[in-house]
Design an enzyme around this catalytic site. Structure first.
Site, PDB file in Angstrom:
ATOM      1  CG  HIS A 130       2.053   2.157   8.124  1.00 30.42           C
ATOM      2  ND1 HIS A 130       1.560   1.102   7.322  1.00 30.42           N
ATOM      3  CD2 HIS A 130       0.958   3.101   7.870  1.00 30.42           C
ATOM      4  CE1 HIS A 130       0.543   1.428   6.572  1.00 30.42           C
ATOM      5  NE2 HIS A 130       0.167   2.786   6.968  1.00 30.42           N
ATOM      6  CG  ASP A 207       7.769   2.666   5.759  1.00 31.85           C
ATOM      7  OD1 ASP A 207       7.762   3.501   5.189  1.00 31.85           O
ATOM      8  OD2 ASP A 207       6.794   2.178   6.496  1.00 31.85           O
ATOM      9  CD  GLN A 210       3.491   9.737   6.663  1.00 27.21           C
ATOM     10  OE1 GLN A 210       3.765  10.966   6.424  1.00 27.21           O
ATOM     11  NE2 GLN A 210       2.656   8.973   6.630  1.00 27.21           N
ATOM     12  CE  LYS A 233       2.030   7.270   3.012  1.00 29.01           C
ATOM     13  NZ  LYS A 233       0.496   7.670   3.630  1.00 29.01           N
ATOM     14  CB  CYS A 372      -2.006   1.656   9.103  1.00 29.61           C
ATOM     15  SG  CYS A 372      -3.597   1.731   7.781  1.00 29.61           S
TER      16      CYS A 372
HETATM   17  N1  7TS Z   1       4.663   3.276   5.779  1.00 32.13           N
HETATM   18  C1  7TS Z   1       4.420   4.618   6.636  1.00 32.13           C
HETATM   19  C2  7TS Z   1       5.235   4.984   7.360  1.00 32.13           C
HETATM   20  C3  7TS Z   1       2.924   5.302   6.064  1.00 32.13           C
HETATM   21  O1  7TS Z   1       2.830   6.303   6.712  1.00 32.13           O
HETATM   22  C4  7TS Z   1       2.224   4.563   5.016  1.00 32.13           C
HETATM   23  C5  7TS Z   1       0.832   4.774   4.821  1.00 32.13           C
HETATM   24  C6  7TS Z   1       2.828   3.386   4.630  1.00 32.13           C
HETATM   25  C7  7TS Z   1       3.966   2.827   4.948  1.00 32.13           C
HETATM   26  C8  7TS Z   1       1.804   2.665   3.371  1.00 32.13           C
HETATM   27  O2  7TS Z   1       2.010   3.404   2.253  1.00 32.13           O
HETATM   28  P1  7TS Z   1       0.960   2.984   1.116  1.00 32.13           P
HETATM   29  O3  7TS Z   1       1.136   4.282  -0.039  1.00 32.13           O
HETATM   30  O4  7TS Z   1       1.346   1.627   0.450  1.00 32.13           O
HETATM   31  O5  7TS Z   1      -0.451   3.044   1.521  1.00 32.13           O
HETATM   32  N2  7TS Z   1       0.454   5.795   5.874  1.00 32.13           N
HETATM   33  C9  7TS Z   1      -0.984   6.207   5.879  1.00 32.13           C
HETATM   34  C10 7TS Z   1      -1.331   6.971   6.959  1.00 32.13           C
HETATM   35  O6  7TS Z   1      -0.751   7.372   7.897  1.00 32.13           O
HETATM   36  N3  7TS Z   1      -2.665   7.195   6.943  1.00 32.13           N
HETATM   37  O7  7TS Z   1      -2.941   6.629   5.612  1.00 32.13           O
HETATM   38  C11 7TS Z   1      -1.831   6.173   5.166  1.00 32.13           C
END
Ligand code: 7TS
Length: 415
Positions: A130, A207, A210, A233, A372
């Site tokens: 990501h 990371d 997910q 999430k 992303c």
């Molecule tokens: N890493 C992964 C694997 C992710 O899926 C996401 C967000 C992030 C980092 C960033 O997380 P945040 O909470 O800081 O935004 N992924 C997604 C997605 O797949 N669709 O919208 C956000």
């Protein structure tokens, strides 16, 4: 399977706890929420926690010597302990509350990265990251001259680890890898990667945005140095996330943001930073959200990970089966057994945004675009994909609704 402390997972029962899942969209369509990889919905218990903290216990933490401040501080620190137990960290101070995964990784890149990398050093990433686990390293490379290298993806959506030993050298300072791809659902063999990293002395950052919501996490058993994830999430509020860091490492790292709360002493000439975790929590933290995240952990802990995984696997298999029958539709990534509950696909000659738009007209919420993860899409020769992602409250009926709606999309474009 469930243990004595958990209750069996019954999605219909779970849905009763989620008010938003009972609404309709475009007037007559019951919502089918399949955008859980972007963010999940919140159960009544988390919503009530937000309300209760706000109505009864709200004040700034670690500051006032008054009842409300003591209560909010206790609740905030108890949320930290819940997170600690949830990921099996050795100590509460290894849990830093951030705004989310993105901020957690930026914290490491800025604080650890600036102090520990330079020309001649390397950071090993993968092609499926990501942007949150890619751009901060690009920025670091621009600042310090560290070189980024990448574990490639195979055609089947698994990491190609054949060249791991070439890619990982004594110049590698850090391996930063996603525990589950947000596009393909790919689950890399973390144990093998950690072992390889350890053999060259590289640190490991995971990371887990997910992963943590769906599978059990044990930072000590995994032997990782940093782990990042987001509250939103995993049924929690947005605006709060976590950075786990090994105590010895965090303890040596300089502050990331400067301001109130992160200092021991300040003079006109300079400052002395506080110990961890306060050193990395400058300013007023996301108090209500962190307490809500603790509540989300309590909620998730009612169920066994085996039940959650089995349920998501059932839905993912069904999606592969039903979507596999739709002419012109291609699913990206591994088979259901080798991934999380994420199904991304492309339609021949139909743009992902059109697919998502038409699905929404039938009440089905999915995400479309590059999610992303532009390099990942480039690797598969596509600009965008449509993604359905499942969680514990989704049902087989919803997967059928997705498949039916997709077949209508196909017919619409054939005309
Ligand atoms: N890493 C992964 C694997 C992710 O899926 C996401 C967000 C992030 C980092 C960033 O997380 P945040 O909470 O800081 O935004 N992924 C997604 C997605 O797949 N669709 O919208 C956000």
């Amino acid at each position: 399977m469930s243990t004595a402390e958990t209750v069996p997972l019954d999605p219909q029962q779970v849905r009763q706890d989620f008010p938003i899942l009972h609404r309709t969209v475009h007037e007559q369509y019951p919502l089918v929420y399949l955008d859980n990889a972007a963010t999940t919905q919140r159960p009544r218990q988390v919503i009530q926690s937000i309300v209760q903290t706000s109505e009864q216990h709200y004040a700034n933490v670690h500051r006032g010597i008054h009842t409300l401040s003591e209560q909010s501080t206790d609740l905030y620190e108890s949320a930290r302990q819940k997170v600690q137990r949830f990921i099996n960290a050795a100590r509460p101070e290894e849990i830093i509350f951030t705004r989310g995964t993105t901020e957690s990784i930026n914290l490491v890149a800025r604080s650890w990265g600036d102090a520990n990398t330079g020309p001649g050093d390397e950071i090993l990433l993968t092609e499926m990251e990501h942007h949150a686990n890619l751009v901060p390293w690009h920025q670091l490379a621009a600042r310090t001259g560290v070189k980024l290298r990448f574990i490639p993806l195979r055609e089947d959506g698994q990491l190609d680890l054949d060249r791991l030993e070439d890619l990982l050298t004594d110049r590698t300072r850090l391996v930063a890898v996603s525990a589950m791809s947000n596009v393909l659902g790919t689950v890399p063999p973390l144990e093998r990667i950690v072992q390889a990293a350890r053999s060259t002395g590289a640190l490991v950052l995971v990371d887990a945005a997910q992963w943590v919501p769906h599978r059990p996490t044990d930072v000590q058993a995994w032997d990782v140095d940093f782990l990042a994830f987001s509250g939103h999430k995993m049924l929690g509020p947005s605006g709060v996330g976590v950075l786990y860091g090994r105590r010895e490492l965090l303890g040596q790292m300089p502050p990331f943001l400067g301001g109130g709360g992160m200092i021991r002493r300040v003079t006109l000439e300079g400052f002395e930073p506080a110990d961890i975790p306060a050193r990395f929590e400058a300013g007023t933290p996301p108090i209500v959200a962190a307490i809500g995240l603790g509540e989300a952990i309590d909620y998730l802990s009612r169920f066994s990970w085996e039940d959650i995984h089995a349920h998501e696997l059932r839905l993912t298999r069904l999606a592969h089966e039903l979507l596999g029958e739709i002419p012109g539709l291609r699913i990206l990534g591994p088979e259901p057994e080798h991934k999380g509950g994420i199904v991304s696909f492309v339609f021949e000659r139909i743009h992902a945004h059109d697919v998502a738009y038409l699905l929404d007209r039938r009440g089905v919420a999915v995400r479309a675009g590059h999610h992303c993860a532009m390099p990942l899409h480039k690797r598969f020769g596509v600009g965008a994909s449509t993604r359905a992602s499942f969680y514990l409250y989704n049902t087989e009926e919803e997967v059928h609704r997705l498949a039916e709606a997709l077949d209508q999309v196909r017919q619409f474009f054939r005309q």
